[in-house]
Write a protein that holds these residues in place. Structure first.
Motif, PDB file in Angstrom:
ATOM      1  N   VAL A   1       0.801  -1.217   0.000  1.00  0.00           N
ATOM      2  CA  VAL A   1       0.000   0.000   0.000  1.00  0.00           C
ATOM      3  C   VAL A   1       0.841   1.278   0.000  1.00  0.00           C
ATOM      4  N   THR A   2       1.976   1.276   0.695  1.00  0.00           N
ATOM      5  CA  THR A   2       2.768   2.515   0.780  1.00  0.00           C
ATOM      6  C   THR A   2       3.309   2.918  -0.594  1.00  0.00           C
ATOM      7  N   ARG A   3       3.849   1.937  -1.299  1.00  0.00           N
ATOM      8  CA  ARG A   3       4.431   2.244  -2.615  1.00  0.00           C
ATOM      9  C   ARG A   3       3.333   2.525  -3.628  1.00  0.00           C
ATOM     10  N   LYS A   4       2.197   1.820  -3.476  1.00  0.00           N
ATOM     11  CA  LYS A   4       1.068   2.083  -4.373  1.00  0.00           C
ATOM     12  C   LYS A   4       0.637   3.547  -4.221  1.00  0.00           C
ATOM     13  N   ILE A   5       0.658   4.031  -2.971  1.00  0.00           N
ATOM     14  CA  ILE A   5       0.267   5.429  -2.740  1.00  0.00           C
ATOM     15  C   ILE A   5       1.337   6.387  -3.255  1.00  0.00           C
ATOM     16  N   SER A   6       2.614   6.141  -2.927  1.00  0.00           N
ATOM     17  CA  SER A   6       3.647   7.111  -3.353  1.00  0.00           C
ATOM     18  C   SER A   6       3.711   7.185  -4.878  1.00  0.00           C
ATOM     19  N   ASP A   7       3.574   6.032  -5.527  1.00  0.00           N
ATOM     20  CA  ASP A   7       3.563   6.011  -6.996  1.00  0.00           C
ATOM     21  C   ASP A   7       2.293   6.697  -7.529  1.00  0.00           C
ATOM     22  N   GLY A   8       1.158   6.429  -6.880  1.00  0.00           N
ATOM     23  CA  GLY A   8      -0.115   7.034  -7.314  1.00  0.00           C
ATOM     24  C   GLY A   8      -0.093   8.546  -7.177  1.00  0.00           C
ATOM     25  N   VAL A   9       0.449   9.022  -6.047  1.00  0.00           N
ATOM     26  CA  VAL A   9       0.536  10.478  -5.829  1.00  0.00           C
ATOM     27  C   VAL A   9       1.398  11.116  -6.922  1.00  0.00           C
ATOM     28  N   ALA A  10       2.528  10.496  -7.209  1.00  0.00           N
ATOM     29  CA  ALA A  10       3.437  11.055  -8.224  1.00  0.00           C
ATOM     30  C   ALA A  10       2.736  11.093  -9.592  1.00  0.00           C
ATOM     31  N   ARG A  11       2.039  10.014  -9.924  1.00  0.00           N
ATOM     32  CA  ARG A  11       1.341   9.967 -11.228  1.00  0.00           C
ATOM     33  C   ARG A  11       0.252  11.039 -11.317  1.00  0.00           C
ATOM     34  N   ILE A  12      -0.511  11.193 -10.230  1.00  0.00           N
ATOM     35  CA  ILE A  12      -1.591  12.190 -10.239  1.00  0.00           C
ATOM     36  C   ILE A  12      -0.992  13.601 -10.338  1.00  0.00           C
TER      37      ILE A  12
END
Ligand code: NAP
Ligand code: F7E
Length: 320
Positions: free
Chosen positions: A188-199
């Motif tokens: 979940v942590t990496r999914k979020i950090s990657d998701g934030v960067a993409r958004i």
């Protein structure tokens, strides 16, 4: 002569940090890798000419015996496992083979070839599951909530049993969640950090998640591999809880991660039942008092620093 370490799971998050750490300490590092049609060396690209690779698999006893014979290790770090909790419901038998019986195969290979070596088993806070007390210590009873956690509980008990049965130097590190820019993207942590960067960079519009109320005691992987090493430098084998002693919800992680790039998570996060679990671990918080005292171990990266480190890394990776 340089001490020799055999690391299983060297291509994973922890294996890569541990290899960095032990090479810096002057160790000769042997990395066990399984055959794959595409290389999985992304996390250790910078170390390829400093590691001796040995092909073996946790499912294949003869290959493990051969790995021990080739490496003749002073220290063995058993980090390889099927480590993703949701996959353990889809592939419970395979998870048991890798994550539970794999430990027996490793310990038995060690007993046969290098019984004088020291053995580290990567145990997990998931063993506490539906927690019996708060915070969790080395004495807290286990109540595992997934096939993964059940398999890790087997591996823990087996490690203690081989220590008691055969006098091996075998220890179990009960590590709480630890993350880093090298964390796998499904956690979940990496999914979020990657998701934030993409958004933030306009590459994605939303982030779909499961239960954002669950709470974890999240630390930094670089700190946690140091604890593994310290456990093997003791005079007597013993088991330790490694944690920060602070707990945060997935929601807290979202607030800091989105806030760091000037966004509000509520505008982008969508609840998706596909990411809910059949049985959840609601809250984990570890007490590392024993490790502080006996190992002199302390974490150096706090929760906020960890979140920012991961988001900044993913922004840079995606060209932001
Ligand atoms: P990870 O990134 O998922 O890495 C797992 C490693 O195991 C990979 O190198 C993988 O190799 C290897 N592996 C899987 N099946 C194998 C097999 N049959 N034979 C040989 N190698 C195999 O895991 P991690 O986060 O670094 O965690 C390291 C260990 O600590 C795991 O045992 C995990 O369960 C445990 N743990 C992790 C945490 C945490 O928060 N990270 C906390 C407590 C315990 P491939 O590259 O070939 O797939
Ligand atoms: O989930 C919730 C999910 O997959 C953390 C492994 O390293 O640490 C790890 O296991 C929480 C859970 O890690 C999503 O329900 C919400 O409550 O990042 P995770 P984990 O299951 O705690 C332990 C110590 C290990 O030993 C394991 O090997 O986050 N969550 N939404 C989600 N989780 C994921 N993966 N994806 C979501 O979309």
């Amino acid at each position: 002569m340089a001490p020799r370490a055999l690391i299983t799971g060297i291509t994973g998050q922890d294996g890569s940090y541990l290899a960095d750490f032990l090479l810096d300490k002057g160790y000769e590092v042997f990395g066990m890798v399984r055959r794959s049609s595409t290389e999985t060396f992304g996390r250790i690209d910078h170390l390829l000419d400093r590691i001796t690779f040995i092909q073996a698999d946790l499912l294949d006893q003869a290959s493990l015996v051969q790995a021990m014979e080739e490496a003749r290790p002073d220290e063995i770090y058993n980090l390889a496992a099927q480590s993703f909790v949701p996959t353990s419901w889809r592939q419970p038998v395979l998870t048991g083979e890798f994550t539970a019986l794999g430990v027996t195969r490793m310990l038995d290979a060690m007993r046969q070839v290098v019984p004088e070596a020291k053995f580290y088993q990567a145990s997990s806070s998931e063993m506490f599951g539906k927690v019996r007390e708060v915070p969790q210590t080395e004495l807290t009873p286990f109540h595992p909530r997934s096939p993964y956690a059940v398999a890790k509980t087997y591996g823990h008990h087996l490690t203690v049993n081989y220590r008691e049965s055969y006098g091996l130097f075998a220890v179990s590190g009960i590590l709480f969640n630890h993350e880093s820019p090298r964390r796998g993207h499904e956690f979940v942590t990496r999914k979020i950090s990657d998701g934030v960067a993409r958004i933030k960079l306009g590459l994605a519009k939303e982030l779909r998640l499961g239960n954002i109320d669950s709470q974890r005691d999240w630390g930094y992987a670089g700190d946690y591999v140091r604890a593994m090493y310290l456990m093997l430098q003791q005079d007597k084998p013993d088991d330790f809880v490694i944690a920060t002693g602070r707990t945060h919800s997935v929601r807290d992680f979202l607030e800091i991660a989105f806030g760091h790039v000037g966004l509000n998570y509520e505008d982008y996060v969508k609840k998706d039942p596909r990411f809910m679990r059949p049985a959840e671990v609601d809250q984990l918080i570890g007490d590392s008092g024993k490790a502080h005292k006996a190992l002199g171990w302390q974490p150096t990266v706090d929760f906020e620093e960890l979140v920012v480190m991961m988001v900044d890394h993913d922004l840079a990776l995606l060209g932001g």
